[in-house]
Design a protein around this motif. Structure first.
Motif, PDB file in Angstrom:
ATOM      1  N   ASP A  70     103.459 111.500  99.484  1.00  0.00           N
ATOM      2  CA  ASP A  70     102.387 110.975  99.094  1.00  0.00           C
ATOM      3  C   ASP A  70     102.706 110.585  97.483  1.00  0.00           C
ATOM      4  N   ILE A  71     103.696 110.835  96.943  1.00  0.00           N
ATOM      5  CA  ILE A  71     104.051 110.877  95.796  1.00  0.00           C
ATOM      6  C   ILE A  71     104.843 109.384  95.489  1.00  0.00           C
ATOM      7  N   PHE A  72     105.522 109.596  96.242  1.00  0.00           N
ATOM      8  CA  PHE A  72     106.249 108.175  96.064  1.00  0.00           C
ATOM      9  C   PHE A  72     106.206 107.409  97.180  1.00  0.00           C
ATOM     10  N   PRO A  73     104.839 107.001  98.035  1.00  0.00           N
ATOM     11  CA  PRO A  73     104.674 106.227  98.711  1.00  0.00           C
ATOM     12  C   PRO A  73     105.692 104.688  99.730  1.00  0.00           C
ATOM     13  N   ASN A  74     105.917 103.813  98.153  1.00  0.00           N
ATOM     14  CA  ASN A  74     106.571 102.841  98.379  1.00  0.00           C
ATOM     15  C   ASN A  74     108.146 102.823  98.084  1.00  0.00           C
ATOM     16  N   ALA A  75     108.720 104.229  98.000  1.00  0.00           N
ATOM     17  CA  ALA A  75     110.097 104.328  98.650  1.00  0.00           C
ATOM     18  C   ALA A  75     110.536 104.667  99.409  1.00  0.00           C
ATOM     19  N   GLU A  76     111.667 104.021  99.347  1.00  0.00           N
ATOM     20  CA  GLU A  76     112.186 103.647 101.154  1.00  0.00           C
ATOM     21  C   GLU A  76     112.742 106.011 101.482  1.00  0.00           C
ATOM     22  N   ARG A  77     113.928 106.512 100.541  1.00  0.00           N
ATOM     23  CA  ARG A  77     113.515 107.891 100.499  1.00  0.00           C
ATOM     24  C   ARG A  77     113.703 108.324  98.869  1.00  0.00           C
ATOM     25  N   ALA A  78     113.691 109.420  99.160  1.00  0.00           N
ATOM     26  CA  ALA A  78     113.437 110.038  98.356  1.00  0.00           C
ATOM     27  C   ALA A  78     114.174 111.571  98.042  1.00  0.00           C
ATOM     28  N   ASN A 154     113.338 110.515 104.256  1.00  0.00           N
ATOM     29  CA  ASN A 154     112.938 109.557 104.717  1.00  0.00           C
ATOM     30  C   ASN A 154     111.610 108.820 105.363  1.00  0.00           C
ATOM     31  N   ILE A 155     110.810 108.498 103.570  1.00  0.00           N
ATOM     32  CA  ILE A 155     108.883 108.668 103.490  1.00  0.00           C
ATOM     33  C   ILE A 155     108.429 108.200 104.505  1.00  0.00           C
ATOM     34  N   ALA A 156     109.151 107.571 105.121  1.00  0.00           N
ATOM     35  CA  ALA A 156     108.069 106.542 106.302  1.00  0.00           C
ATOM     36  C   ALA A 156     107.717 107.733 107.312  1.00  0.00           C
ATOM     37  N   VAL A 157     109.625 108.551 107.898  1.00  0.00           N
ATOM     38  CA  VAL A 157     109.366 108.482 108.777  1.00  0.00           C
ATOM     39  C   VAL A 157     108.295 109.998 108.300  1.00  0.00           C
ATOM     40  N   TRP A 158     109.043 110.574 107.457  1.00  0.00           N
ATOM     41  CA  TRP A 158     108.117 111.811 107.396  1.00  0.00           C
ATOM     42  C   TRP A 158     106.503 111.737 107.536  1.00  0.00           C
ATOM     43  N   ALA A 159     105.839 110.652 106.788  1.00  0.00           N
ATOM     44  CA  ALA A 159     104.684 110.061 107.121  1.00  0.00           C
ATOM     45  C   ALA A 159     104.339 110.333 108.014  1.00  0.00           C
ATOM     46  N   LYS A 160     104.805 109.346 108.755  1.00  0.00           N
ATOM     47  CA  LYS A 160     104.685 108.982 110.348  1.00  0.00           C
ATOM     48  C   LYS A 160     104.761 110.809 111.178  1.00  0.00           C
ATOM     49  N   LEU A 161     105.338 111.595 111.150  1.00  0.00           N
ATOM     50  CA  LEU A 161     105.315 112.798 111.631  1.00  0.00           C
ATOM     51  C   LEU A 161     104.304 113.701 110.892  1.00  0.00           C
ATOM     52  N   ASN A 162     103.717 113.498 110.546  1.00  0.00           N
ATOM     53  CA  ASN A 162     103.285 113.971 109.526  1.00  0.00           C
ATOM     54  C   ASN A 162     103.698 115.487 109.070  1.00  0.00           C
TER      55      ASN A 162
END
Length: 332
Positions: A70-78, A154-162
């Protein structure tokens, strides 16, 4: 690609923190402060219970790693790092090229402890919690622990899996009188392990050489380290069964002081535990000698609260010295 450093801070600290940090870092460093305030309403619902005697573990920022998507939604990974770590290796070179496949996170697996020590799996099974989650719970009682103090998200995967939603739901269940408690020890660690079990890449133990603020080791931890060829026979002369300053239920059972057998190979040192290095003041990095077998209770009590770190063959030193080694003399 240049690294970006972001400090997550509570609202009351965000305004002044950046200036304090900038006084000690290079001028061209890309660093800024992120106010964690917008996420506080969600996190405050997760604080409570009696699964730890350490009040600092109920700080809202102990859950901050779970909101990076949520904090870095445009990053690929953090990469999330707790504030009690010392980084000794080139993380950019290693982690930017890591193949995370479809995993939401990469963490360091540590098999010196098993998750059954912390989590009540019998109750989770009895309450049929796994089927009630957005993700099935894949963690098992004899799985190795992972630690949320060093997490590559892994930002996108983390978000997708909730993953965050699952963690929040597990904490709410843990705090509810109808279901909980679900874990015996810890605050943010157990739900993190439950949600990520079977869904992470293993960075290897040197990426989170943890426990450097602990006071003791369980016998099964020492046995595991010996089985892996990590524990040196020399270390045996430094530890004994805890007598004075022991954790709850550890007197006459656990070994003290804590010894980190991997510290000399660490990429990241992690000073988690109640014996923080900044509480004891500056310490030397010189090797220490085995203690006398005839210590007074006063001397022994202090010795039991002196975590030790490996520094090569037949070499141990105070872990706190490694913390202070990398801080300017102007910092106290």
């Amino acid at each position: 690609r240049a690294l970006q450093f972001r400090l997550l801070a509570l609202p009351e600290e965000a305004g002044s923190l950046l200036g304090k940090v900038r006084a000690h870092v290079a001028e061209d460093l890309d660093i800024d402060v992120v106010n964690f305030g917008p996420w506080m309403p969600r996190v405050l619902q997760l604080l409570g219970g009696a699964s730890s005697e350490r009040s600092e573990l109920f700080n809202a920022l102990n859950f901050a790693a779970f909101y990076l998507h949520d904090i870095f939604p445009n990053a690929e990974r953090a990469l999330y790092l707790d504030t009690d770590v010392v980084v000794l290796g080139d993380l950019m070179a290693t982690l930017s090229a890591l193949n995370m496949e479809d995993k939401p996170a990469a963490v360091a697996k540590d098999c010196s402890q098993l998750v059954g020590k912390y989590i009540d799996f019998d109750k989770i099974k009895k309450k049929n919690l796994s089927s009630r989650q957005a993700l099935p719970l894949l963690l098992r009682k004899k799985d190795c622990v992972i630690n949320r103090g060093v997490v590559l998200v892994n930002i996108a995967v983390w978000a997708k899996l909730n993953v965050t939603g699952v963690i929040e739901e597990l904490v709410r269940a843990h705090l509810s009188k109808q279901v909980g408690p679900l874990w015996r020890s810890g605050v943010s660690q157990p739900p993190f392990m439950l949600a990520l079990g079977g869904r992470y890449c293993d960075l290897g133990p040197t990426f989170n050489v943890r426990g450097l603020g602990r006071g003791d080791l369980a016998p099964d931890e020492v046995q595991y380290l010996k089985s892996q060829g990590v524990w040196q026979p020399y270390f045996d002369s430094f530890v004994s069964t805890c007598k004075i300053n022991c954790c709850a239920g550890c007197a006459g059972f656990a070994y003290s002081p804590f010894v980190s057998a991997l510290a000399d190979k660490a990429i990241i040192l992690h000073f988690n535990g109640r014996l923080k290095p900044w509480k004891v003041g500056r310490r030397s990095t010189s090797p220490v000698q085995p203690p006398s077998k005839h210590m007074t209770d006063d001397v022994r009590g202090k010795w039991e609260q002196t975590p030790l770190c490996s520094c090569g063959k037949n070499c141990l030193r105070e872990c706190a010295g490694l913390w202070w080694k990398y801080l300017p003399l102007t910092v106290e």
